[in-house]
Design an enzyme around this catalytic site. Structure first.
Site, mmCIF file in Angstrom:
data_model
loop_
_atom_site.group_PDB
_atom_site.id
_atom_site.type_symbol
_atom_site.label_atom_id
_atom_site.label_comp_id
_atom_site.label_asym_id
_atom_site.label_seq_id
_atom_site.Cartn_x
_atom_site.Cartn_y
_atom_site.Cartn_z
ATOM 1 N N ASP A 227 0.834 -1.207 0.000
ATOM 2 C CA ASP A 227 0.000 0.000 0.000
ATOM 3 C C ASP A 227 0.869 1.258 0.000
ATOM 4 O O ASP A 227 0.350 2.375 -0.062
ATOM 5 C CB ASP A 227 -1.016 -0.010 1.154
ATOM 6 N N SER A 228 2.192 1.076 -0.004
ATOM 7 C CA SER A 228 3.105 2.203 -0.239
ATOM 8 C C SER A 228 2.784 2.844 -1.590
ATOM 9 O O SER A 228 3.191 3.978 -1.850
ATOM 10 C CB SER A 228 4.565 1.728 -0.216
ATOM 11 N N ASP B 48 -1.123 -6.132 -0.263
ATOM 12 C CA ASP B 48 -1.466 -5.539 1.035
ATOM 13 C C ASP B 48 -2.965 -5.329 1.175
ATOM 14 O O ASP B 48 -3.614 -4.855 0.224
ATOM 15 C CB ASP B 48 -0.819 -4.149 1.150
ATOM 16 N N LYS C 110 -1.092 -9.323 2.832
ATOM 17 C CA LYS C 110 -0.299 -8.881 3.990
ATOM 18 C C LYS C 110 -1.155 -7.958 4.825
ATOM 19 O O LYS C 110 -1.883 -7.127 4.274
ATOM 20 C CB LYS C 110 0.976 -8.165 3.550
ATOM 21 N N GLU D 34 -0.935 -5.438 8.479
ATOM 22 C CA GLU D 34 -0.157 -4.901 9.595
ATOM 23 C C GLU D 34 -0.782 -5.490 10.846
ATOM 24 O O GLU D 34 -1.987 -5.383 11.046
ATOM 25 C CB GLU D 34 -0.210 -3.371 9.569
ATOM 26 N N GLU E 165 9.581 -3.962 10.153
ATOM 27 C CA GLU E 165 9.959 -2.662 9.560
ATOM 28 C C GLU E 165 10.400 -1.653 10.606
ATOM 29 O O GLU E 165 9.779 -1.503 11.669
ATOM 30 C CB GLU E 165 8.760 -2.077 8.781
HETATM 31 O O1 KIV Z 1 3.556 -1.088 1.557
HETATM 32 C C1 KIV Z 1 4.704 -1.533 1.444
HETATM 33 O O2 KIV Z 1 5.395 -1.324 0.432
HETATM 34 C C2 KIV Z 1 5.218 -2.322 2.540
HETATM 35 C C3 KIV Z 1 6.688 -2.616 2.540
HETATM 36 C C4 KIV Z 1 7.395 -1.387 2.938
HETATM 37 C C5 KIV Z 1 7.026 -3.760 3.395
HETATM 38 O O3 KIV Z 1 4.507 -2.685 3.414
#
Ligand code: KIV
Length: 285
Positions: free
Chosen positions: A59-60, A98, A128, A130, A197
């Site tokens: 989600d970056s 994510d 993924k 958090e 992280e």
């Molecule tokens: O959103 C993302 O790119 C991430 C990575 C930084 C692990 O969660």
């Protein structure tokens, strides 16, 4: 004498026949480091596919693709759109997408609804989240219903408003204990791997020792079972990046130089040149 294969760091790896799976990633605990990068589009996924074990559609993307101030504004629709593109571009790396903020925290049923939608619509292999102790029930619920889960502990960008920003975590004993406990809970609940992280190296090493699944470090420790970076950061697309990023390229400068040259050639009418032009054909067709 026949030439010896060169062991250059950029030599092409052995072609894989099919996608790497979650159990194969878990089996890498304490073995060969797991190479991970993010991708958000098909061309990037295609370039990195052969060279990484796992592609994360992180989600970056909210920040590095859409220009948002944090990941909090990212929606499930955005993740699905980019997840589909990455699946189209890749063939053999494991693809994890994510779950964005607000799509899984309310209940395990909400998490299953979001995760199953992401997997069905993109074809990705895992999600993924958090996570920590508070998310253990959700992880177990998803895994027992066929959804592999990668967890994410330490600095959790979706909680930046609670944590007070994007600062490194786990630099005091109390918070370090909490992060180790979060990782253990995520592992016991059935996560196939855990991203660690933005923590001190000492804490990252404690987490790696404490869990029996691979730890994937980002701003953590070289002793993690694998590493991940945000691809535009490591390619040098941005002037400012977090301390933990190593720039392996200088895309910002390369792009600026190319655009500068293009603009100069357009103004000088030297582009398009002969090589870029079509002409009338000489026959009648
Ligand atoms: O959103 C993302 O790119 C991430 C990575 C930084 C692990 O969660």
């Amino acid at each position: 004498m026949s030439a010896q294969p060169q062991n250059k760091p950029h030599s092409r790896p052995v072609k894989r026949a099919r996608r790497i799976t979650a159990p194969q990633i878990t089996a890498r605990k304490g073995n060969e480091p797991v190479v991970c990068l993010t991708a958000y589009d098909a061309p990037t996924a295609e370039i990195i596919d052969d060279h990484v074990d796992l592609i994360l559609v992180g989600d970056s993307l909210g920040m590095v693709v859409h220009g948002l101030p944090s990941t909090v504004g990212v929606t499930l629709e955005m993740m699905i759109l980019h997840g589909k593109a990455v699946m189209r571009g890749s063939k053999t790396a494991m693809v994890v997408v994510d779950l964005p903020f607000g799509s899984y925290e309310a209940s395990k049923e909400q998490a299953f609804g979001s995760a199953s939608r992401v997997m069905m619509e993109t074809g990705c292999q895992a999600v993924k989240i958090e996570s920590g102790i508070y998310a253990a029930d959700t992880i177990e619920y998803l895994v027992t219903r066929g959804i592999p889960v990668m967890s994410h502990v330490g600095l959790r960008p979706q909680s930046m408003h609670v944590l007070g920003g994007f600062k490194a975590r786990g630099r005091t004993a109390a918070i370090a204990d909490e992060i180790v406990a979060n990782a253990i809970a995520a592992a016991r609940a059935g996560s196939f791997a855990v991203v660690v992280e933005g923590v001190s190296e000492e804490l990252a090493d404690l987490v790696t020792e404490a869990v029996d699944i691979p730890t994937i470090g980002i701003g953590a420790s070289a002793k993690c079972d694998g590493q991940i970076l945000v691809t535009p950061d490591m390619l040098g697309q941005f002037a400012r990046v977090p301390k933990f990023v190593k720039k392996y390229g200088n895309q910002l400068e390369a792009t600026r130089e190319a655009v500068l040259q293009y603009a100069a050639e357009v103004k000088a009418r030297s582009f398009p040149g002969e090589a870029n032009l079509y002409h009338f054909k000489t026959d009648a067709s």
